[in-house]
Every structure is written in structure tokens, then in C-alpha cells.
Write a protein that holds these residues in place. Structure first.
Motif, PDB file in Angstrom:
ATOM      1  N   SER A   1      38.311  40.290 -18.645  1.00 32.31           N
ATOM      2  CA  SER A   1      39.719  39.874 -18.683  1.00 32.31           C
ATOM      3  C   SER A   1      40.272  39.697 -17.269  1.00 32.31           C
ATOM      4  CB  SER A   1      40.571  40.851 -19.493  1.00 32.31           C
ATOM      5  OG  SER A   1      40.616  42.122 -18.890  1.00 32.31           O
ATOM      6  N   ALA A   2      39.812  40.502 -16.314  1.00 33.48           N
ATOM      7  CA  ALA A   2      40.255  40.354 -14.921  1.00 33.48           C
ATOM      8  C   ALA A   2      39.788  39.012 -14.366  1.00 33.48           C
ATOM      9  CB  ALA A   2      39.724  41.502 -14.066  1.00 33.48           C
ATOM     10  N   HIS A   3      38.566  38.649 -14.676  1.00 34.21           N
ATOM     11  CA  HIS A   3      38.039  37.358 -14.225  1.00 34.21           C
ATOM     12  C   HIS A   3      38.895  36.217 -14.777  1.00 34.21           C
ATOM     13  CE1 HIS A   3      34.964  34.495 -12.963  1.00 34.21           C
ATOM     14  NE2 HIS A   3      35.071  33.944 -14.153  1.00 34.21           N
TER      15      HIS A   3
ATOM     16  N   ALA B   1      40.683  48.756 -13.636  1.00 38.89           N
ATOM     17  CA  ALA B   1      40.906  50.175 -13.387  1.00 38.89           C
ATOM     18  C   ALA B   1      40.231  50.558 -12.069  1.00 38.89           C
ATOM     19  CB  ALA B   1      40.327  51.009 -14.529  1.00 38.89           C
ATOM     20  N   ALA B   2      40.869  51.424 -11.314  1.00 47.66           N
ATOM     21  CA  ALA B   2      40.333  51.839 -10.012  1.00 47.66           C
ATOM     22  C   ALA B   2      38.943  52.450 -10.133  1.00 47.66           C
ATOM     23  CB  ALA B   2      41.288  52.826  -9.349  1.00 47.66           C
ATOM     24  N   ASP B   3      38.645  53.081 -11.268  1.00 44.15           N
ATOM     25  CA  ASP B   3      37.339  53.723 -11.422  1.00 44.15           C
ATOM     26  C   ASP B   3      36.295  52.820 -12.084  1.00 44.15           C
ATOM     27  OD1 ASP B   3      38.361  53.737 -13.991  1.00 44.15           O
ATOM     28  OD2 ASP B   3      38.070  55.886 -14.315  1.00 44.15           O
TER      29      ASP B   3
ATOM     30  N   GLN C   1      34.418  46.297 -10.100  1.00 41.99           N
ATOM     31  CA  GLN C   1      34.918  46.076  -8.742  1.00 41.99           C
ATOM     32  C   GLN C   1      33.899  45.373  -7.858  1.00 41.99           C
ATOM     33  OE1 GLN C   1      38.010  46.640  -7.886  1.00 41.99           O
ATOM     34  NE2 GLN C   1      38.727  48.117  -9.375  1.00 41.99           N
ATOM     35  N   ILE C   2      32.631  45.667  -8.050  1.00 43.79           N
ATOM     36  CA  ILE C   2      31.626  45.049  -7.192  1.00 43.79           C
ATOM     37  C   ILE C   2      30.903  43.888  -7.854  1.00 43.79           C
ATOM     38  CG2 ILE C   2      31.275  47.113  -5.797  1.00 43.79           C
ATOM     39  CD1 ILE C   2      28.705  47.627  -7.364  1.00 43.79           C
TER      40      ILE C   2
END
Length: 128
Positions: A94-96, A115-117, A122-123
Motif C-alpha cells: 500500500s505504501a508503494h 510502520a517504523a518497525d 523500509q529497505i
């Protein structure tokens, strides 16, 4: 970056630059596109040259997020910037999708699409 005594953006090769003060109050991911556009217009009327609405950020909220962001963008005068804040609500997929929409709309940035975790997301190692 503390070890280099530099801001992270500069350590990564960026250059310091001015950033417009933006309006983010008055937005929430459950409001209608009309309400979000009105909040953006109020910020512009106060002289702010950028706005940052909040969006749901999840796959199930994408259509509502898109309508809200388009309504906001449509009321912004030339020279006014759009950003958005997903408040860590998205998955890698969904972020993409949200970031692609932000690009289409000319947004400066998307804050907290994951989410930060969510390290895999993230990578870029999560399935998108």
C-alpha cells in the motif's frame, strides 16, 4: 547523522535548503474530500504555501485517500506544495501504491507510509 555531525539529508548527499512552513492541522483521514479541500483553502488563506493532509494509508483506504488528495490538490494555487502523512498505517504494497499516487499528484513527500518497525518494507525487501 551524529557520527559525522551532519543532518542525515546532508550526509546522504543532499544540500540544505529552505522548506516552506506548511499547514497540517484540520486534516484527518476520515474527512470527506470537500472537508479536506476546505481545510487546505484555510491554510492557503492564512498565507501558507504548503499543506500536509493525513490519509488512511492502507490498501482499504486507497480510493478514499486518492479522492481526498485530488480534492486538496485541486484547490491549491500555483506555487503551493502538497505533502501527505500516512501515520505508519501502510504495508509495503500500500505504501508503494500511495507513493506512486503522490508522485502523480506532484507531492513533495509522503510521511510515514510504513510502520517504523517494518524493516523489510523500509529497505525494499518486502513483496510489493
Amino acid at each position: 547523522m551524529r557520527a559525522l555531525q551532519l543532518p542525515l539529508g546532508v550526509a546522504l548527499g543532499g544540500k540544505p535548503r529552505a522548506v516552506a512552513v506548511y499547514g497540517s492541522g484540520g486534516f484527518n483521514p476520515r474527512q470527506s474530500p470537500t472537508e479536506a479541500a476546505a481545510a487546505a483553502s484555510q491554510h492557503v488563506a492564512r498565507g501558507l504555501r504548503a499543506v500536509k493532509p493525513r490519509v488512511g494509508g492502507s490498501a482499504s483506504s486507497f480510493d478514499a485517500d486518492a479522492a481526498l488528495l485530488r480534492a486538496v490538490r485541486d484547490v491549491l494555487p500555483a506555487g503551493t506544495s502538497l505533502m501527505l502523512d500516512a501515520n505508519e498505517k501502510g504495508s509495503a504494497s500500500s505504501a508503494h501504491r500511495l507513493c506512486a499516487l503522490a508522485g502523480e499528484l506532484g507531492a513533495l513527500w509522503v510521511e510515514e507510509p510504513l510502520a517504523a518497525d517494518d524493516l523489510a518494507g523500509q529497505i525494499g525487501r518486502a513483496h510489493v
